[in-house]
Design an enzyme around this catalytic site. Structure first.
Site, PDB file in Angstrom:
ATOM      1  N   LYS A 108       0.909  -1.141   0.002  1.00  0.00           N
ATOM      2  CA  LYS A 108       0.185  -0.030   0.019  1.00  0.00           C
ATOM      3  C   LYS A 108       0.837   1.337  -0.010  1.00  0.00           C
ATOM      4  CE  LYS A 108      -4.072  -2.373   2.061  1.00  0.00           C
ATOM      5  NZ  LYS A 108      -4.645  -2.609   3.272  1.00  0.00           N
ATOM      6  N   LYS A 167      -6.006 -11.669  -8.900  1.00  0.00           N
ATOM      7  CA  LYS A 167      -7.162 -11.877  -8.264  1.00  0.00           C
ATOM      8  C   LYS A 167      -8.256 -10.891  -8.482  1.00  0.00           C
ATOM      9  CE  LYS A 167      -7.059  -9.551  -3.969  1.00  0.00           C
ATOM     10  NZ  LYS A 167      -8.143  -9.293  -2.998  1.00  0.00           N
ATOM     11  N   LYS A 196     -11.444  -5.144  -5.685  1.00  0.00           N
ATOM     12  CA  LYS A 196     -11.949  -3.822  -5.679  1.00  0.00           C
ATOM     13  C   LYS A 196     -10.950  -2.839  -6.373  1.00  0.00           C
ATOM     14  CE  LYS A 196     -13.802  -3.434  -1.368  1.00  0.00           C
ATOM     15  NZ  LYS A 196     -14.286  -4.883  -1.170  1.00  0.00           N
TER      16      LYS A 196
HETATM   17  P1  ADP Z   1     -10.546  -6.283  -2.045  1.00  0.00           P
HETATM   18  O1  ADP Z   1      -9.387  -7.210  -2.497  1.00  0.00           O
HETATM   19  O2  ADP Z   1     -11.487  -6.504  -3.362  1.00  0.00           O
HETATM   20  O3  ADP Z   1     -10.287  -4.984  -1.532  1.00  0.00           O
HETATM   21  P2  ADP Z   1     -11.274  -6.990   0.398  1.00  0.00           P
HETATM   22  O4  ADP Z   1      -9.506  -6.628   0.807  1.00  0.00           O
HETATM   23  O5  ADP Z   1     -12.058  -6.207   1.038  1.00  0.00           O
HETATM   24  O6  ADP Z   1     -11.602  -7.146  -1.069  1.00  0.00           O
HETATM   25  O7  ADP Z   1     -11.471  -8.481   1.122  1.00  0.00           O
HETATM   26  C1  ADP Z   1     -12.653  -8.908   1.931  1.00  0.00           C
HETATM   27  C2  ADP Z   1     -12.390 -10.327   2.020  1.00  0.00           C
HETATM   28  O8  ADP Z   1     -12.638 -10.982   0.779  1.00  0.00           O
HETATM   29  C3  ADP Z   1     -11.298 -11.043   2.613  1.00  0.00           C
HETATM   30  O9  ADP Z   1     -11.504 -11.932   3.340  1.00  0.00           O
HETATM   31  C4  ADP Z   1     -10.376 -11.310   1.207  1.00  0.00           C
HETATM   32  O10 ADP Z   1      -9.550 -12.374   1.558  1.00  0.00           O
HETATM   33  C5  ADP Z   1     -11.457 -11.892   0.333  1.00  0.00           C
HETATM   34  N1  ADP Z   1     -11.359 -11.806  -1.066  1.00  0.00           N
HETATM   35  C6  ADP Z   1     -11.231 -10.693  -1.894  1.00  0.00           C
HETATM   36  N2  ADP Z   1     -11.054 -10.812  -3.148  1.00  0.00           N
HETATM   37  C7  ADP Z   1     -10.838 -12.295  -3.094  1.00  0.00           C
HETATM   38  C8  ADP Z   1     -10.509 -13.203  -4.182  1.00  0.00           C
HETATM   39  N3  ADP Z   1     -10.463 -12.601  -5.488  1.00  0.00           N
HETATM   40  N4  ADP Z   1     -10.726 -14.318  -4.048  1.00  0.00           N
HETATM   41  C9  ADP Z   1     -10.890 -14.863  -2.876  1.00  0.00           C
HETATM   42  N5  ADP Z   1     -11.134 -14.121  -1.536  1.00  0.00           N
HETATM   43  C10 ADP Z   1     -11.151 -12.669  -2.033  1.00  0.00           C
END
Ligand code: ADP
Ligand code: TRP
Length: 333
Positions: free
Chosen positions: A113, A197, A200
Site C-alpha cells: 500500500k 485476483k 476492488k
Molecule cells: P478487495 O481485495 O476487493 O479490496 P477486501 O480486501 O475487502 O477485497 O476483501 C474482503 C474479503 O474477501 C477478504 O477475506 C478477502 O480475503 C476476500 N477476497 C477478496 N478478493 C478475493 C478473491 N479474488 N478471491 C478470494 N477471496 C477474496
C-alpha cells in the site's frame, strides 16, 4: 459443548464482488450453525484510504445489506459495525504498545500500500494489523475465515495474541487460526483481466449487485488468447481464469463441455463467455434482488445493527476488562 468462536470482517469500501463472496462471505454462511460467529463491517479500517463521509455511510449500509442478502442470519450470527464497538479501538491502543515498528514495516500489505500510494503512508496503515488483531482477539476467536490475501495479517494477530499471553503470563487469548473448509486452501477468485485476483482496487470485479447487462459486458470483454492449436494443450493464465470462474458458478457438465471443446481445439471463447455470463447472472440475480429490497428497509437495517452492536459489545467489554486487569489498569474510584 461450546461452539468454537469465529470472527471476520470486510471493509465497506464499495460493493461486494464475486471474490469477496466465494473467498469469504459464502464461508461465513456455511459456518453459522456450527460456530459462534461475529461478522462485522470494518469501517474504521477503511479510514486509511480517506473515504468521504457520504461514501463511508453509504458503504456501511451497502455491505450490511449485502451480508444479509447473501444469507447471514442476524439471529444466528452477531453481525455488527466495527465503530459501534468502541472497546475494539481501546484494545487496539493497548496492543499498540507491544507492536514493534520493525515488524509492522515489514508486513507485505503495508509495503504494497505504501508503494502504491506514497502520498498517504499514514500511521493507521502501519498499525492496520494491530486493529485487525484487536477485532479478532476481543471475542477470543479461534478461527478467522478470510481469503488467502489476509494470511499475513492473520499471522500478525497470532503473534500479538501470543505476545500478550506471554507478557502477562496468562492464557487469556486463544491463538486464532485461518479457517479452511475440509482442510482445503481458501479459494482465490481470478479477475477478468487476464492475471491475478478479482479485487476492488484491481478494478476487475463483478459485483454481487451488478445488473445483468453490465455482467454480460464485463464477461464478454474478458482477456483470452487466440485459442489452442494443439489438442490437450496447457491453458494460458487468462483462459485458465475463465475456466476457474466457470467452475465456481456453472454446473460441472457445463465446465466439462467447454473443457472438451478446448481439448479438441474447437472452443469458441465467445460462446464460453456467453454461457459464463448467463451462469453468473443466474447465481447473482436472487442476491441482487434481495440487496435492493433490504436497502429499501432502513428500519430493518437499524434494528440489525443495534442488535449486533449490543451483542458484540457484551463480549468485547468482558475481554477488555480482563485485559485491563492483567495490565494493571485499575480505576481509583
Ligand atoms: P478487495 O481485495 O476487493 O479490496 P477486501 O480486501 O475487502 O477485497 O476483501 C474482503 C474479503 O474477501 C477478504 O477475506 C478477502 O480475503 C476476500 N477476497 C477478496 N478478493 C478475493 C478473491 N479474488 N478471491 C478470494 N477471496 C477474496
Ligand atoms: N483486513 C481485512 C480485509 O481487508 C478486513 C478485516 C479487518 C478483517 N479486521 C478483520 C478480517 C478481522 C478478518 C478479521 O479484508
Amino acid at each position: 459443548m461450546e461452539k468454537p468462536i469465529v470472527v471476520s470482517g470486510i471493509r465497506p469500501t464499495g460493493y461486494l464482488h464475486l471474490g469477496n463472496y466465494f473467498g469469504a462471505v459464502r464461508n461465513f454462511i456455511r459456518m453459522q450453525n456450527d460456530y459462534t460467529c461475529y461478522f462485522f463491517i470494518a469501517d474504521i479500517h477503511s479510514l486509511t484510504t480517506h473515504p468521504t463521509p457520504t461514501n463511508l455511510q453509504a458503504g456501511v449500509k451497502q455491505v450490511l445489506a449485502e451480508y444479509l442478502a447473501c444469507g447471514i442470519d442476524p439471529e444466528k450470527s452477531t453481525i455488527f459495525i466495527q465503530s459501534d464497538v468502541p472497546e475494539v479501538t481501546e484494545l487496539y491502543t493497548l496492543l499498540n504498545m507491544n507492536a514493534y515498528l520493525g515488524e509492522l514495516e515489514r508486513t507485505t500489505s503495508f509495503k504494497d500500500k505504501a508503494r502504491k500510494n506514497p502520498d498517504n503512508v499514514n500511521a493507521g496503515l502501519l498499525t492496520y494489523p494491530v486493529l485487525m488483531a484487536a477485532d479478532i482477539i476481543i471475542h477470543k476467536a479461534q478461527f478467522v475465515p478470510v481469503g488467502k490475501d489476509q494470511e499475513q495479517n492473520l499471522e500478525m494477530a497470532r503473534k500479538f495474541a501470543a505476545r500478550f499471553n506471554r507478557m502477562y503470563n496468562n492464557e487469556l487469548f486463544p491463538i486464532p487460526r485461518p479457517f479452511t473448509f475440509d482442510g482445503k486452501d481458501m479459494i482465490k477468485v481470478p479477475g477478468l483481466d487476464g492475471s491475478g485476483k478479482m479485487g476492488k482496487s484491481e478494478g476487475n470485479a463483478i459485483n454481487l449487485c451488478e445488473d445483468p447487462k453490465s455482467i454480460r459486458k464485463k464477461v464478454m470483454r474478458a482477456v483470452t488468447d487466440l485459442g489452442p492449436t494443439e489438442p490437450n494443450s496447457k491453458k494460458a493464465e487468462p483462459v485458465e481464469n475463465l475456466f476457474t470462474l466457470m467452475k465456481i458458478v456453472s454446473a460441472p457438465e457445463t465446465v466439462a463441455h467447454f473443457e472438451s471443446l478446448y481439448n479438441s481445439c474447437e472452443i469458441r471463447y465467445g460462446d464460453m463467455k456467453k454461457q459464463l455470463a448467463e451462469d453468473i447472472i443466474s447465481y447473482t440475480d436472487p442476491i441482487r434482488n434481495k440487496i435492493n429490497d433490504i436497502l429499501a428497509d432502513t428500519d430493518y437495517l437499524t434494528k440489525v445493527a443495534r442488535m449486533g452492536a449490543e451483542r458484540a459489545r457484551e463480549s468485547a467489554a468482558k475481554t477488555l476488562s480482563e485485559v485491563k486487569s492483567l495490565i494493571g489498569i485499575k480505576s481509583l474510584f
